[in-house]
Design a protein around this motif. Sequence first.
Motif, short mmCIF file in Angstrom:
data_model
loop_
_atom_site.label_atom_id
_atom_site.label_comp_id
_atom_site.label_asym_id
_atom_site.label_seq_id
_atom_site.Cartn_x
_atom_site.Cartn_y
_atom_site.Cartn_z
N HIS A 177 -28.84 22.31 6.31
CA HIS A 177 -27.64 21.49 6.22
C HIS A 177 -27.71 20.43 5.13
O HIS A 177 -26.69 20.13 4.48
N ALA A 178 -28.88 19.81 4.92
CA ALA A 178 -28.99 18.72 3.95
C ALA A 178 -29.41 19.19 2.57
O ALA A 178 -29.11 18.52 1.57
N TYR A 179 -30.12 20.32 2.49
CA TYR A 179 -30.64 20.79 1.20
C TYR A 179 -30.11 22.17 0.81
O TYR A 179 -30.37 22.62 -0.31
N GLY A 180 -29.42 22.84 1.70
CA GLY A 180 -28.87 24.14 1.38
C GLY A 180 -29.88 25.27 1.34
O GLY A 180 -29.65 26.29 0.68
N VAL A 181 -30.99 25.14 2.06
CA VAL A 181 -32.05 26.15 2.05
C VAL A 181 -32.16 26.76 3.45
O VAL A 181 -32.45 26.05 4.42
N PRO A 182 -31.95 28.06 3.59
CA PRO A 182 -32.02 28.70 4.91
C PRO A 182 -33.45 28.81 5.40
O PRO A 182 -34.41 28.66 4.65
N SER A 183 -33.59 29.09 6.70
CA SER A 183 -34.90 29.07 7.35
C SER A 183 -35.88 30.05 6.73
O SER A 183 -37.09 29.77 6.68
N GLU A 184 -35.40 31.20 6.21
CA GLU A 184 -36.33 32.19 5.67
C GLU A 184 -36.99 31.72 4.38
O GLU A 184 -37.97 32.31 3.94
N ARG A 185 -36.46 30.64 3.77
CA ARG A 185 -37.11 30.11 2.57
C ARG A 185 -37.72 28.74 2.81
O ARG A 185 -37.93 27.97 1.87
N VAL A 186 -37.99 28.40 4.07
CA VAL A 186 -38.78 27.23 4.41
C VAL A 186 -40.23 27.70 4.54
O VAL A 186 -40.56 28.49 5.42
N ILE A 187 -41.08 27.22 3.64
CA ILE A 187 -42.43 27.77 3.45
C ILE A 187 -43.48 26.78 3.95
O ILE A 187 -43.37 25.57 3.72
N ASP A 188 -44.49 27.30 4.61
CA ASP A 188 -45.62 26.48 5.03
C ASP A 188 -46.69 26.46 3.93
O ASP A 188 -47.13 27.52 3.47
N ARG A 189 -47.08 25.28 3.50
CA ARG A 189 -48.24 25.19 2.63
C ARG A 189 -49.50 25.34 3.47
O ARG A 189 -49.49 25.05 4.67
N ASP A 190 -50.60 25.78 2.83
CA ASP A 190 -51.87 25.90 3.56
C ASP A 190 -52.19 24.59 4.26
O ASP A 190 -52.14 23.52 3.65
N GLY A 191 -52.50 24.67 5.53
CA GLY A 191 -52.86 23.49 6.31
C GLY A 191 -51.72 22.89 7.10
O GLY A 191 -51.95 22.04 7.97
N PHE A 192 -50.46 23.33 6.82
CA PHE A 192 -49.34 22.72 7.54
C PHE A 192 -49.41 23.03 9.04
O PHE A 192 -49.20 22.15 9.87
N GLU A 193 -49.67 24.27 9.39
CA GLU A 193 -49.71 24.65 10.80
C GLU A 193 -50.77 23.86 11.54
O GLU A 193 -50.56 23.41 12.68
N ASP A 194 -51.94 23.65 10.91
CA ASP A 194 -53.00 22.84 11.53
C ASP A 194 -52.52 21.40 11.71
O ASP A 194 -52.79 20.78 12.75
N SER A 195 -51.84 20.87 10.69
CA SER A 195 -51.32 19.50 10.78
C SER A 195 -50.32 19.38 11.92
O SER A 195 -50.33 18.39 12.68
N LEU A 196 -49.46 20.38 12.06
CA LEU A 196 -48.47 20.37 13.14
C LEU A 196 -49.15 20.42 14.50
O LEU A 196 -48.80 19.65 15.41
#
Length: 505
Positions: free
Chosen positions: A415-434
């Motif tokens: 909604h704010a950036y115009g990027v759909p969920s399929e192009r939201v990318i995790d950088r290495d380490g993001f899942e661990d941080s979450l």
Amino acid sequence: MKTIEDFTQPYGLVDKIDAFGYLEYLRNNPDAPRKAGKVVLVTADTPLKASRGEGKTTTTIALIDALRARGIDAAAVLRQPSMGITAAGSKGGASGGGKASLTHPELVDWGLCGEMSAIEAAQNLLVSFAEKAIDEGKLDDVLVPRVSEVPSRSLRKTIVDAGKNNVAERVVLTPTCELMQIVVLSRSMDELAERVGNMTAGTKDGRGVKFNEFVELWRITNILTDAVKPAKTQTKAGSPVYVHGGPFANVSLGIPTLVSVEMATALHDVVVVEAGYGADAGAQKWLDIACREFGAQWPSAAVVVTRATTWRDDPTLQWRYPFHVNRLESMNIPTFPLINLWEGEDDLVDSLKSTAASLGFREPVLGNLFRDGGDALVSQLDAFVDTVQAADIPAAPESHRGMALRDNIEWVSKHAYGVPSERVIDRDGFEDSLNNARELCATVDVNLDDLALVAVKSPATMTDNDSLPEDQRSVTLKKVEPHTGAGVVQVNLTTSLTTPMPKIV
């Protein structure tokens, strides 16, 4: 009956208002005189460079001067800027410019309203208590950063030599810190103290430890006695302006304090609220954090400011301004494009109006506000005034509290950036941080998904690369940092720094 003057005291060349006390008085005295002012949000196009503003503050000041010239009781609520960036010349101040300026801009731009230095001192004292708690065996590490109003690359990450108890530390600029977020969001000293106590100081044996477990909080709240009071000043034309809260909408909240806006709506018919950087930053945070999660007033109208050069000079970035205007309109917020002309651009008016018409905008408002101030706007505001006066005070939309954080991130990206969920990318380490953030919150009885999402991003970009075609733009997720006292969770996107460096001037 008391009036606002009973809650106002001189503070140098400005006044300080006990907004907490005034709003409590109104709650306890429903027959006391008050207005039901409407909020107008001033936001902007995404700037071409982080160090370049579009003119939100200049517009805000010119707008209230013009409204008052038309007989409307209007006031503005501005943010207190970061002296370390403003004074270094890295960014324009929060005091307007030229004819659309405050009477004492130096008081705002140099932090002399006092809140920045008090918040800096209070959070640094909290960190000192946490360091002492390590010595006493109550903590294993410190999670709260020190803060400074003066940027330094060397302070982004340090190791304190404490013998066998070496402690990793970092320093962020004052506006980006959790205590500033707490001041922005709190509506009473009791709430503020509770939020400070709920800040996670560090960990012990893997469990989060809050400050209320080992700190007497009056030591902190006493430092903030004046910092929680909005400053009242005025424009050169005599219009009232309240200044309170932090900038940096790209890496923090970037909005005025909720109490300053609520107070202003009780005193004036129209309250123009300035939100930091572009509509993808400050406006997004006013709408999705202040209004959606913390009960601030939803705007009755919005103004989106752009410079002609930002809007039209780079063909690959021309999509951003229409995106912002159309997004706000899609949220049922009547949105008026305002083009802030610079010297030598008066001959662009006809072509700019033609372009705006081809995009289906409302009739744009144009003017050299630095040169002409509110005089440039008085005759152009008929549609704007009719809209604001006819509009009701809208109800805020439903909260996202309890929405899975990943889903919330994808909602904001779309909604704010115009990027759909399929192009939201995790950088290495993001899942661990979450996962680490979720586990830390659980140890202090906080549900990570109940925290309001604060996107930490570059101020000059909406996506990883705004110049790409629409179907190729992406958003990359970097790390997660919960602020359990403020009640928010920061998620770093793309390129972002909480200790940015000034440019050389």
